[in-house]
Scaffold this motif. Sequence first.
Motif, PDB file in Angstrom:
ATOM      1  N   LEU A 169       0.829  -1.366   0.133  1.00 32.78           N
ATOM      2  CA  LEU A 169      -0.119  -0.396   0.139  1.00 32.78           C
ATOM      3  C   LEU A 169       0.674   1.367  -0.056  1.00 32.78           C
ATOM      4  O   LEU A 169       1.775   1.984   0.793  1.00 32.78           O
ATOM      5  CB  LEU A 169      -0.726  -0.188   0.833  1.00 32.78           C
ATOM      6  CG  LEU A 169      -2.041  -1.638   1.463  1.00 32.78           C
ATOM      7  CD1 LEU A 169      -1.133  -2.196   2.713  1.00 32.78           C
ATOM      8  CD2 LEU A 169      -3.299  -0.405   1.138  1.00 32.78           C
ATOM      9  N   ASP A 170       0.738   1.519  -1.044  1.00 33.23           N
ATOM     10  CA  ASP A 170       1.425   2.956  -0.749  1.00 33.23           C
ATOM     11  C   ASP A 170       0.559   4.713  -1.245  1.00 33.23           C
ATOM     12  O   ASP A 170      -0.238   4.995  -1.396  1.00 33.23           O
ATOM     13  CB  ASP A 170       1.885   3.493  -2.972  1.00 33.23           C
ATOM     14  CG  ASP A 170       2.783   4.025  -2.867  1.00 33.23           C
ATOM     15  OD1 ASP A 170       3.594   5.230  -1.858  1.00 33.23           O
ATOM     16  OD2 ASP A 170       3.956   4.834  -4.328  1.00 33.23           O
ATOM     17  N   GLU A 171       0.972   5.387   0.359  1.00 38.02           N
ATOM     18  CA  GLU A 171       0.075   6.434   0.786  1.00 38.02           C
ATOM     19  C   GLU A 171      -1.695   5.814   1.017  1.00 38.02           C
ATOM     20  O   GLU A 171      -1.895   6.110   0.353  1.00 38.02           O
ATOM     21  CB  GLU A 171       0.846   7.436   0.125  1.00 38.02           C
ATOM     22  CG  GLU A 171       1.993   8.015  -0.006  1.00 38.02           C
ATOM     23  CD  GLU A 171       2.514   8.733   1.792  1.00 38.02           C
ATOM     24  OE1 GLU A 171       1.742   9.052   1.952  1.00 38.02           O
ATOM     25  OE2 GLU A 171       3.170   8.392   1.967  1.00 38.02           O
ATOM     26  N   PRO A 172      -1.778   4.894   1.022  1.00 38.11           N
ATOM     27  CA  PRO A 172      -3.088   4.737   1.176  1.00 38.11           C
ATOM     28  C   PRO A 172      -4.231   5.276   2.184  1.00 38.11           C
ATOM     29  O   PRO A 172      -5.482   5.859   1.613  1.00 38.11           O
ATOM     30  CB  PRO A 172      -3.232   2.955   1.642  1.00 38.11           C
ATOM     31  CG  PRO A 172      -2.474   3.506   2.769  1.00 38.11           C
ATOM     32  CD  PRO A 172      -1.084   3.981   2.356  1.00 38.11           C
ATOM     33  N   THR A 173      -3.276   6.534   2.904  1.00 41.04           N
ATOM     34  CA  THR A 173      -5.026   6.934   4.062  1.00 41.04           C
ATOM     35  C   THR A 173      -4.535   8.526   3.887  1.00 41.04           C
ATOM     36  O   THR A 173      -4.703   9.384   3.718  1.00 41.04           O
ATOM     37  CB  THR A 173      -4.346   6.656   5.521  1.00 41.04           C
ATOM     38  OG1 THR A 173      -2.984   7.230   5.489  1.00 41.04           O
ATOM     39  CG2 THR A 173      -4.558   5.779   5.642  1.00 41.04           C
ATOM     40  N   ALA A 174      -3.886   8.670   2.677  1.00 42.15           N
ATOM     41  CA  ALA A 174      -3.078  10.172   1.950  1.00 42.15           C
ATOM     42  C   ALA A 174      -4.960  11.005   1.762  1.00 42.15           C
ATOM     43  O   ALA A 174      -4.795  12.719   1.786  1.00 42.15           O
ATOM     44  CB  ALA A 174      -2.566  10.496   0.988  1.00 42.15           C
ATOM     45  N   ALA A 175      -5.787  10.103   0.683  1.00 42.87           N
ATOM     46  CA  ALA A 175      -6.785  10.874   0.921  1.00 42.87           C
ATOM     47  C   ALA A 175      -8.269  10.729   1.981  1.00 42.87           C
ATOM     48  O   ALA A 175      -9.929  11.142   1.463  1.00 42.87           O
ATOM     49  CB  ALA A 175      -7.524  11.189  -0.717  1.00 42.87           C
ATOM     50  N   LEU A 176      -7.709  10.142   2.552  1.00 43.11           N
ATOM     51  CA  LEU A 176      -9.354   9.339   3.467  1.00 43.11           C
ATOM     52  C   LEU A 176      -9.305   9.867   4.867  1.00 43.11           C
ATOM     53  O   LEU A 176      -8.541  10.818   4.964  1.00 43.11           O
ATOM     54  CB  LEU A 176      -8.613   7.997   4.424  1.00 43.11           C
ATOM     55  CG  LEU A 176      -8.456   6.571   2.830  1.00 43.11           C
ATOM     56  CD1 LEU A 176      -8.296   5.223   3.810  1.00 43.11           C
ATOM     57  CD2 LEU A 176      -9.371   6.905   2.114  1.00 43.11           C
ATOM     58  N   THR A 177      -9.985  10.025   5.177  1.00 45.07           N
ATOM     59  CA  THR A 177     -11.119  10.434   6.750  1.00 45.07           C
ATOM     60  C   THR A 177     -10.436   9.868   7.974  1.00 45.07           C
ATOM     61  O   THR A 177      -9.695   8.766   7.131  1.00 45.07           O
ATOM     62  CB  THR A 177     -12.778  10.921   7.139  1.00 45.07           C
ATOM     63  OG1 THR A 177     -12.858   9.481   7.164  1.00 45.07           O
ATOM     64  CG2 THR A 177     -12.697  12.154   5.528  1.00 45.07           C
ATOM     65  N   GLY A 178     -10.242   9.987   8.877  1.00 45.24           N
ATOM     66  CA  GLY A 178      -9.430   9.643  10.143  1.00 45.24           C
ATOM     67  C   GLY A 178     -10.588   8.240  10.193  1.00 45.24           C
ATOM     68  O   GLY A 178     -10.069   6.943  10.443  1.00 45.24           O
ATOM     69  N   GLN A 179     -12.024   8.399  10.616  1.00 44.56           N
ATOM     70  CA  GLN A 179     -13.041   7.241  10.074  1.00 44.56           C
ATOM     71  C   GLN A 179     -12.375   5.932   9.487  1.00 44.56           C
ATOM     72  O   GLN A 179     -12.810   5.313   9.331  1.00 44.56           O
ATOM     73  CB  GLN A 179     -14.337   8.170  10.319  1.00 44.56           C
ATOM     74  CG  GLN A 179     -15.110   6.874  10.503  1.00 44.56           C
ATOM     75  CD  GLN A 179     -16.933   7.959  10.515  1.00 44.56           C
ATOM     76  OE1 GLN A 179     -17.356   8.353  10.188  1.00 44.56           O
ATOM     77  NE2 GLN A 179     -17.952   6.685  11.018  1.00 44.56           N
ATOM     78  N   GLU A 180     -12.485   7.004   8.076  1.00 42.37           N
ATOM     79  CA  GLU A 180     -11.879   5.763   6.786  1.00 42.37           C
ATOM     80  C   GLU A 180     -10.849   4.953   7.237  1.00 42.37           C
ATOM     81  O   GLU A 180     -10.607   4.342   6.895  1.00 42.37           O
ATOM     82  CB  GLU A 180     -12.163   6.515   5.148  1.00 42.37           C
ATOM     83  CG  GLU A 180     -12.941   6.775   4.749  1.00 42.37           C
ATOM     84  CD  GLU A 180     -13.477   8.027   4.236  1.00 42.37           C
ATOM     85  OE1 GLU A 180     -14.064   7.902   2.666  1.00 42.37           O
ATOM     86  OE2 GLU A 180     -12.580   8.688   3.413  1.00 42.37           O
ATOM     87  N   SER A 181      -9.951   5.699   7.850  1.00 39.28           N
ATOM     88  CA  SER A 181      -8.537   5.550   8.208  1.00 39.28           C
ATOM     89  C   SER A 181      -8.361   4.436   9.060  1.00 39.28           C
ATOM     90  O   SER A 181      -7.428   2.993   9.255  1.00 39.28           O
ATOM     91  CB  SER A 181      -7.244   6.460   8.389  1.00 39.28           C
ATOM     92  OG  SER A 181      -7.247   7.159   7.313  1.00 39.28           O
ATOM     93  N   SER A 182      -9.320   4.438   9.989  1.00 42.31           N
ATOM     94  CA  SER A 182      -9.192   3.655  11.596  1.00 42.31           C
ATOM     95  C   SER A 182      -9.975   2.265  10.994  1.00 42.31           C
ATOM     96  O   SER A 182      -9.736   0.900  11.429  1.00 42.31           O
ATOM     97  CB  SER A 182     -10.518   4.724  12.437  1.00 42.31           C
ATOM     98  OG  SER A 182      -9.891   5.439  12.778  1.00 42.31           O
ATOM     99  N   ALA A 183     -10.931   2.153   9.685  1.00 41.01           N
ATOM    100  CA  ALA A 183     -11.701   1.020   9.096  1.00 41.01           C
ATOM    101  C   ALA A 183     -10.327   0.148   8.137  1.00 41.01           C
ATOM    102  O   ALA A 183     -10.769  -0.823   8.120  1.00 41.01           O
ATOM    103  CB  ALA A 183     -13.293   1.656   8.354  1.00 41.01           C
ATOM    104  N   LEU A 184      -9.286   1.155   7.912  1.00 35.63           N
ATOM    105  CA  LEU A 184      -9.174   0.349   6.785  1.00 35.63           C
ATOM    106  C   LEU A 184      -7.317  -0.230   7.315  1.00 35.63           C
ATOM    107  O   LEU A 184      -7.658  -1.362   7.590  1.00 35.63           O
ATOM    108  CB  LEU A 184      -7.993   1.311   6.070  1.00 35.63           C
ATOM    109  CG  LEU A 184      -7.121   1.181   5.511  1.00 35.63           C
ATOM    110  CD1 LEU A 184      -6.866  -0.021   3.985  1.00 35.63           C
ATOM    111  CD2 LEU A 184      -5.812   2.570   4.879  1.00 35.63           C
TER     112      LEU A 184
END
Length: 509
Positions: A169-184
Amino acid sequence: MNPASPPMLALRGVRKRYGAVTALAGVSLTAHRGEIHALCGENGAGKSTLMKIVSGIVQPDAGELRLNGRALRLDGPAHAMRQGIGLVHQEIALCEDATVAENMFMAEVGRRGRPWMDYRDLKRRAAQVLARLSPDIDPGRRVSQLSLSQQQLVEIAKALTLDCQVLILDEPTAALTGQESSALFRVLHGLKARGMAIVYISHRMAEIFEHCDRATVLRDGRDVFSAPLAGTTADELVRCMVGRDLTQYFPPKADGIDDSGTPLLEVDGLCDRQDRVGGVSFALRRGEILGIAGLMGAGRTELAETVCGLRPARRGAVRLRGRPLRVRGYRDALRGGLAYLSEDRKAAGVFLDLSIAQNVAAMALQRVSSRWGWLRRSAEAEMARDLGRRLKLKSDGVHVCAACLSGGNQQKVAIAKLLATQPSVLLMDEPTRGVDVGAKSEIHHLLRDLARQGMGIVVISSELPEIIGLCDRALVVREGRIAGELSGPAMTEEALLRLASGFTKEESA
């Protein structure tokens, strides 16, 4: 993780050159079963090239790749997928005219030996995968109708449909919200527990230390560090990445902003036609860096686009130096002295197929044209060289194609393109997204230097430490309106999040 067993993924002495440029100079890396392994380094250090080799996109000049103890030579990305290697790119590479489900199972086209696809089955299977990441994404929607963060989640979900042994995974959370990052991260820890080896590329130190087991650091195409994170500090990791101490990551703030005179920029009761921005008012002083915080979808980007004419306004006024600024489109904003940096550098930041010099001059052609209207290439190149020096742009010259640059250097080209217009006000939407820790610090110092020279700067950022460390004040946007303003010691992550979410101390009591 069982270090006694063969590593799931092992690279030994991997080398790659592009002409005279050495991208990788004998890199080694191991990732074990049941491990999340961080791969760190500045932009241009060789991370993306190494992962392209692992995923079969690029062939190495020398070196060895082993998967679960078995030597492997990959013929291409499809071969890598069949071997159980999945890659989630930093840059979104989806087919916008296809649906979410079609994108997620694109690799199955032509595999089943029949001339049609069972679209009902595709949607059902896609919904099962998306339920773990973002159940609100409709598998039947076209990708072009999704937000940037939703497209990133589809890229990740696409990789999860593969039967992977190794997931990169190359910078997968760069465009995600905190909630989306937590789910990931919940999904990644589940995959780790099932024995998958995960290589995680990120510039976010907090993520790395919270979720990763070990780290390897690349610098200038070489592996300079590899160790468990349990015995490592963030400062040590940063020193390995940049080869020096970042003694002051954020520059000192202004001693005080003079608010006695006319504000540089005034926004009064601004509304857009789609009702994403509802009656916003604020002022920006000369020499001030003003932060705009808020949750994803709160209307931060829409506000900036409405101020600079990229989004039509329904009502409200914009004044520059006390004079009304009639903004019918972005050209009017540029002429008035407002420049906007998009959060999506690939789509709206740089022209990837043009050179650095052509990019920098693209919005300031009058500065490099003769009195008869002819473009002066020498002036274009000199302007690009001058701005490149100010931004510490790393390249082999200003005639290099922008597509050949690392993500961080592409971001610097996008900023240089704005500075070429000689603006009075900069509206910066996620100015350091996907940028390494060293380049982030350089951009922060550049913005503060510009503010000291009298420019007014608005910084929209999803990274609360950036808002707190860089900005003199912060406005918090919620549902298209200003929910509050913070400055000084009151500007904390907790206070920003409370305003952004509408969650008060009384409610939590």
